[in-house]
Every structure is written in C-alpha cells, then in structure tokens.
Design an enzyme around this catalytic site. Structure first.
Site, PDB file in Angstrom:
ATOM      1  N   TRP A   1      -8.516  30.038  25.140  1.00 33.22           N
ATOM      2  CA  TRP A   1      -8.746  29.101  24.041  1.00 33.22           C
ATOM      3  C   TRP A   1      -7.619  28.096  23.835  1.00 33.22           C
ATOM      4  CZ3 TRP A   1      -6.035  28.673  19.275  1.00 33.22           C
ATOM      5  CH2 TRP A   1      -5.021  29.627  19.077  1.00 33.22           C
TER       6      TRP A   1
ATOM      7  N   GLU B   1      -2.736  35.520  17.887  1.00 32.68           N
ATOM      8  CA  GLU B   1      -1.977  35.080  16.718  1.00 32.68           C
ATOM      9  C   GLU B   1      -1.403  36.260  15.923  1.00 32.68           C
ATOM     10  OE1 GLU B   1      -4.195  30.823  15.802  1.00 32.68           O
ATOM     11  OE2 GLU B   1      -4.850  32.587  14.685  1.00 32.68           O
TER      12      GLU B   1
ATOM     13  N   ASP C   1     -11.702  39.688   9.833  1.00 34.45           N
ATOM     14  CA  ASP C   1     -10.499  38.855   9.818  1.00 34.45           C
ATOM     15  C   ASP C   1      -9.794  39.066   8.489  1.00 34.45           C
ATOM     16  OD1 ASP C   1      -8.610  36.608  10.400  1.00 34.45           O
ATOM     17  OD2 ASP C   1     -10.060  36.216  11.983  1.00 34.45           O
TER      18      ASP C   1
ATOM     19  N   TYR D   1     -14.176  23.978  20.451  1.00 26.56           N
ATOM     20  CA  TYR D   1     -14.108  24.510  19.091  1.00 26.56           C
ATOM     21  C   TYR D   1     -15.013  23.644  18.216  1.00 26.56           C
ATOM     22  CZ  TYR D   1     -10.623  28.229  19.335  1.00 26.56           C
ATOM     23  OH  TYR D   1      -9.992  29.422  19.572  1.00 26.56           O
TER      24      TYR D   1
ATOM     25  N   HIS E   1      -4.713  39.528  12.247  1.00 28.54           N
ATOM     26  CA  HIS E   1      -5.919  39.126  11.508  1.00 28.54           C
ATOM     27  C   HIS E   1      -6.579  40.328  10.830  1.00 28.54           C
ATOM     28  CE1 HIS E   1      -6.166  34.914  12.904  1.00 28.54           C
ATOM     29  NE2 HIS E   1      -5.619  35.379  14.017  1.00 28.54           N
TER      30      HIS E   1
END
Length: 766
Positions: free
Chosen positions: A414, A348, A200, A441, A288
């Site tokens: 998610w 993301e 990441d 989570y 990421h």
C-alpha cells in the site's frame, strides 16, 4: 490529396466502427476475445433454457439468469432437456483451462454458453446481464416483450486471480443491506474478493463470543474528531451526513456504532459465495487496537490506552496473555470465514511502548531480537504459525517486511512511497497483492483524473522478471471510511472508478476510449440499481473564473440526459433549482453553484464558481533566460505552501512544473518552490489546472491563480487568469507531507482542450 482523403475517410470509418461496437457490446470488463456477428438472438417468454447435465452444481448461476429473465419478462424461462432451435443452452466444458473461463456463442438461432465450473457460468451471466437493457434492473419496471442479444463469438477469462475491493466498516459502520448491495455490484463487474476491515481504533465490528466486551463496549463510541469533520462538511454536502441508523442515545449520551453477530456474518458470507465472491476478514494487530484495549486493558504493555507519537498504543507482544487473546479471537474468525486467507493488518504500529517495556526487553533478549521491528516480526510470524495450524494463510500490509518476512506470508502493498517493497517480496518468493495508495485508495476524493489514473494502473511493478511477476496475485482498491460516514458517500467514492479497476484486472488490455464509451451505457443501469455513483465531470469552467468585459458560462454535458441546475444565492442546487441555459452571460462579479442530476435524481458534484472582472495582465520583458524553471528544495514538514521557510536547502533546474523522481526519498516531507516565467502565445483567458498530492498554490504575475493547498490525496483544483501575449512571472509553491507526491500543471485557453503546459513556454532567469 485524394490519398489523404481516402486515409482520413478510412480513419473516420474505423472510429465510427469502434464506437458502434462499444455501443453494441457495452461490456465491462471487456472480454478477452469478442468477434461481432450479424443479427441478434431474441429472448421472449417462450424461450427455453437448457441446463447442464449436473444442473445442481450450477444453481447460483442459473438462479441468477432466471432472476434476470423474470424481472425482464415477468416470469422465469421454462427449462427444457433438449437444445432445440431458439433455446438458451448452458453446457459444461471441461476443456476450458480455468474455473472462471467461459465462452458465449450467439446466433439468431441459439445462445450457447459453456463453462468449466459454476463460477464460469456465473461470470457469463454477468456478461449476458450487461447486454440486456438497463430496465431489467428494476423489480417494478415495465415488462419487455423481448430482449435482443447481439450476435457474437466470445471467449473470456481473467488475467489476475485477485480482483478485490476493501471496505473499512470500523471507522464508519455499514448495514447488512448495504454490504449485500456492495457485493452485488462487485459481482456485476466480475470482482471476486471482498476484504472486510472489521476492527480498528474506532470500533470493533464482529462478535467474538469469548470476549463479549469487544462489541458491547468496543463497537460503540461517542462522536470523535472524524465524525465532527463529516458533520461540518455535511452542511454543504448532504452525502457527508452520518447515517442515522447507526446512532443511538443511551444513558444521556449519543453513541455511534454497531457490529455484526456471527450469525449475521454467516448470512453475508453465504450471500457473497452465491455470487462467487470470497470474503477475507481483517482483524488488525498489533496496532490499531484501541477499541479492544479499552475493553480489555491487559492487552497493552502497561494497561495504557491512547496515542503515541504517530499512532495508537498497540497490544503487547511480550505477554502470553496477549497471544492467548489473539489465538482465541482468530480461532472464532477461522471457524466463521471459509476463506483460506486471514488479514492480520500489522501496519502503522506505534512501538514506543514496547521500547520502554521490561517485558519486551526480556522477550527480545531471549529471542535474540535487536530492534522493535524484529519484535513486530516475531509477533507476526508467531501468529502466522497459528493461522497455518487452522489451515489459513496470513496476509499483512507491507510493513511485515520490516524485521523479516516468512516465505509463506502474503504481502499487501500500500505504501506507494516505498516502491521496492513489492519487488523485494516477489523476489523473496512471497505472493503480493497490489493496492498502492495512489491510485487505489478510493477514500481519496475523486476528480476528473481519477478514472484515468485507475485505468492506467499497472499491477506488475517495474523491475520484476516475467517469472518474478507471477508472484503478483492481482490488486484491489481500498475504501477507508474515516470521512465516509454514509452509504451514499461510499457509493460516490468507489463508483464508477471500480469499473476501471475491474477492466484492468480482468482484461488487462488498454482501451481507455472504448472503456469510456462503454461506461456511458452503464450509468442508466446504476441509476436503476439505486447506486449513488459519481456523475462524470462537467467542463467549460474553473473554480475561480475571470472575465474582461463580460463572460459566458457554457457547460459541456458529458451525458445527454443530464439536467444541470444552478443557484446564485449560495444555496445547494436541488431538484427544484433553475435549469442552467445553454449559455449564461456573466456581466458582474458573482458566485454560482451548480450540479448535474441524472434522470433518476442522482446529484453529481456541487461546483462553486466564483467570477471576478480582470483586465489582461501586462506581459513583461525577459532577457537572458534559460529553458526550464528553477526548483528550490526545502527539507522539513510544512502543512501549508504558505509556510515554507525562506531559505532553500538546495536548488536545481527542471523542465516543467514537476518534482524530480527521488526527491523526498523514502517518503519524507519537504517543500518546494518552482519559479520562472511562462510565455503565453496569445492574449486570452487561460484556465490552469493544478493537481497535487499533497498541496500547492499557483501564482502568475504574483497573483494567486489556483489554491490547492494543504495535506491531502491527489486532487485537482483550477482557476483562471486574463493574460496578455508574452512573458509572465510564474511560481508554484508545493508541500509534500510524506508518503508520495504528485504535481502536475495543465491549461486550456478560452474554454479549449485541457493539455499539459509545454516545456517551451517556460524559462527561468540566468
């Protein structure tokens, strides 16, 4: 009347019987079929073990059993070739349907286990292990003369094939020793997948031989803003302290990090395989990737690094050098990990650098791509073809739906605020793994509702036909470690709520009260295994407490062998702090800090209780009021409930303190004020519990009663107020930061049972 007493007595007997069965068979996850029988089978040092004909094929399971017997009895059981009376017999049973299926027949004369494969025998070994005394988990404990296994007939198999846990080792790093401990715990509760998030922005954790800078540079960082938050929180909670073993000092600087060599990872993979756990690697692309881009700047569109509007600069899907790098990396990953799955991430992604890149404009034109979302899909599909060439299946987070998804990719869901995503994927024919942020989570701070929420999670989303539901592979819980900097904190965050998920995915048959009773027997085992689990919640108080003349602190202990210690000087309770008496009288404003300790010294949550003196607030007169409350809606992002703008965008009526389904549609941010009156039926001290995701504040009679403000995962906060019987003005200010909301208000009176605020207590003016 006699009939009533007979029915009451019968119910009591049933409850007693259910409790007794939970105590006698404290198995998690509970078997699909278990028929209790009278008596026990006693295992002693003289008991013989009879192995299947092809014993070599079942070595991991038999080795596990022998290890348990050796720890318990002081030596392994002798192996016999004949199933005589008094023996433990393992037999292969090809007639069983699945690889994980097993049966267990226990009589006073024999213990017979059958399974189709070594995996089934291993699952049976975990059931047998849980029926043994917790003392067997200590290598140096007192040896037992015998182990009594309760008689039964048992048939068992899993409901879901994917029963997983995820661990992010990038944001904060975890040792090989801890990974093996984590794997052991997954195996104990029949979980079978470990999703390792290896890379990441904050660190690259796996050796790639062709690109050594990924680890020599990318695996190390100076302390970042996440580390500083952990260090600040460690002042009040030592579990938040960063593990020192991952800190080095070099060239006059302090560096945090670490990585696994490929040889070390091979050892971890083999360790997991012996415990019937498959490790799935995640190398997150195209977003990421800051740790990689800093080491190899050519990976971004213009060699820039840093942050865009929302996320970090991604790698560039428009340069062939990017694909060369990605294919080189995944060639080594594919050779290292035996799993047929590789997780690409693909979540993301900050696409602004793509939108301004001439190279990306050319690629989009050449491939007839209209949007940057389609450009991401282009990258994902190209990588999937490469994965397929290596015999691997691609998994991606649910953003891979954007721009189009191939029919063979596996979607990991998610984003709880996009409920249609798994439905669309399943209807498209894609396999789906459920891991919605709420409640799976596990980096979200647990509270008294966390285990309940996990246990009542339904893996199959609404709207699917039975045939479409077959595309749901199962589920997993995720542990993101931005604010989990130590192994102790990681233990605390996922245990014991992982046991609830284990039962959902294996048994899939609700028995929450039975599960809670069985869980009681597991705390001692976890103590002996050195697990820094979260102790059950303490009851009998709120965070902000009031008294009129004098108060009394009476804590309800959920475990009888707990010790509760407290301080009044602001210090953190430790093993030397005063033991809380059965009742502590409060006569003046004070602050008390308390914590429970297990017999092994494991400390539970640190509670800070504030006490203030208050007269009963006078009731008000309410005329011409409607049932329910008024909800004022405010569009926009408000990071605090106190920052909501003064003018509402719209208003509606709600029956209770709730956010109607569909508000903030699409996961957008908003604020709300819910206001009216609450009618309390008797004068007393009322405790209110406000659960929020993101934040909220409860006011009664214009006084702040519960402050649960800020943007955060679902968490419950509490407070008290002394109220005179009758009507009192009520307001809840609520903010949602985007991503999915939770709002719930509960109460108790004078230390009684926690329950929802009834609709009939609530009114609003005409």
């Amino acid at each position: 009347m006699w009939k009533f007493f007979r029915l009451t007595g019968a119910c009591c007997l049933l409850l007693h019987s259910a409790f007794a069965q939970s105590q006698r068979y404290p198995i998690i996850p509970y078997p699909q079929q278990l028929v209790p029988q009278a008596g026990t089978f006693d295992i002693t040092a003289g008991t013989k073990l009879v192995l299947p004909a092809d014993a070599a094929a079942f070595t991991p399971a038999t080795a596990q059993l022998e290890q348990l017997f050796t720890r318990a009895l002081g030596k392994p059981l002798a192996v016999a070739t004949k199933a005589d009376k008094g023996a433990i017999v393992l037999q292969q049973n090809p007639a069983l349907a699945g690889a994980e299926d097993y049966t267990m027949e226990v009589t006073p004369q024999q213990l017979l286990i059958t399974a189709k494969t070594g995996t089934g025998f291993f699952r049976a070994a975990q059931t047998l292990r849980q029926l043994m005394p917790p003392a067997i988990e200590t290598a140096t404990g007192k040896r037992l003369a015998k182990i009594a296994i309760p008689a039964m007939q048992l048939k068992d198999h899993p409901t879901y094939d994917w029963r997983g846990m995820h661990l992010d080792v990038s944001r904060h790093f975890f040792s090989i020793t801890y990974l093996k401990k984590f794997i052991d715990l997954l195996a104990l509760y029949k979980m079978n997948k470990l999703h390792l998030h290896l890379t990441d922005d904050q660190g690259w954790r796996i050796e790639i031989k062709k690109y050594p800078l990924l680890t020599t540079q990318g695996a190390w960082r100076t302390f970042n803003n996440q580390d500083s938050v952990c260090m600040k929180k460690a002042i009040d909670n030592p579990d938040m302290a960063i593990d020192e073993e991952h800190i080095i000092r070099k060239d006059g600087k302090t560096w945090y990090g670490g990585f696994y060599t490929q040889e070390q990872m091979k050892d971890i993979i083999a360790y997991a395989a012996d415990r019937q756990i498959e490790i799935i690697p995640e190398i997150d692309m195209p977003g990421h990737m800051m740790a990689a881009i800093k080491a190899y700047p050519f990976l971004s569109c213009s060699e820039e690094t840093g942050w865009g509007k929302d996320f970090s600069t991604p790698i560039c899907p428009c340069n062939e050098s990017t694909f060369t790098f990605a294919e080189d990396v995944f060639t080594e990953i594919a050779a290292l990990f035996p799993s047929k799955y590789i997780h690409l991430g693909a979540d993301e992604v900050e696409k602004s650098s793509w939108a301004s890149s001439p190279a990306c404009a050319a690629v989009m034109k050449a491939n007839n791509l209209k949007t940057v979302e389609e450009l991401q899909s282009y990258f994902v599909k190209r990588m999937e073809k490469f994965f397929n060439s290596k015999g691997k299946v691609l998994i991606g987070w649910d953003e891979i739906l954007q721009g189009g998804i191939s029919p063979t990719a596996v979607l990991m869901y998610w984003r709880a605020w996009v409920p249609d995503a798994p439905v669309q994927a399943a209807r498209h024919g894609n396999k789906v793994i459920m891991t919605p942020g709420n409640p799976l989570y596990f980096d979200g701070t647990p509270d008294r509702n966390s285990i309940y929420n996990v246990y009542h999670f339904e893996p199959v989303p609404k709207g699917l036909t039975p045939e479409e539901a077959t595309h749901i592979m199962g589920a997993q819980a995720n542990i993101w470690t931005e604010y989990i900097a130590s192994e102790k904190r990681a233990d605390y965050m996922f245990m014991p709520r992982m046991t609830a998920l284990a039962e959902v995915l294996w048994t899939h048959r609700p028995d929450y009260e039975g599960y809670l009773q069985r869980l009681q027997a597991h705390y001692k085992r976890l103590d002996n295994l050195g697990i820094h689990y979260r102790l059950p919640d303490l009851d009998g108080f709120t965070e902000d407490n009031v008294f009129v003349d004098k108060g009394s602190l009476q804590v309800k202990k959920p475990l009888t062998d707990m010790t509760i210690r407290y301080t009044t000087d602001g210090s953190i309770p430790d093993a030397k702090a005063k033991v809380l008496p059965g009742s502590l009288t409060i006569t003046r404003p004070d602050t008390i800090r308390l914590a429970a300790f297990s017999p092994a010294g494991n400390r539970g949550d640190i509670y800070t209780l504030r006490y203030r003196q208050q007269n009963y607030l006078k009731a008000t007169v309410v005329k011409d009021a409607f049932p329910g409350l008024q909800l004022d809606y405010y569009q926009g992002a408000f990071k605090s409930a106190t920052a909501i703008k003064p003018m509402a965008d719209s208003s509606l009526r709600v029956a209770n303190v709730v956010i109607p389904e569909g508000m903030g549609k699409g996961g957008g941010a908003f604020g709300a004020r819910i206001k009216g009156y609450i009618q309390v039926p008797a004068t007393g001290i009322y405790s209110f519990y406000l659960t929020c995701d993101d934040g909220g504040i409860l006011y009664i009679d214009e006084q702040e009663v519960v402050n649960n403000d800020g943007w955060h995962a679902p968490v419950q906060k509490s407070g008290q107020v002394a109220l005179e019987k009758g009507w009192h003005p009520l307001q809840v200010a609520f903010v949602e930061g985007g991503g999915g909301y939770t709002l719930r208000l509960e109460y108790s009176i004078n230390g009684g049972k926690l329950q929802p605020v009834p609709d009939e207590w609530l009114r609003s003016a005409r």
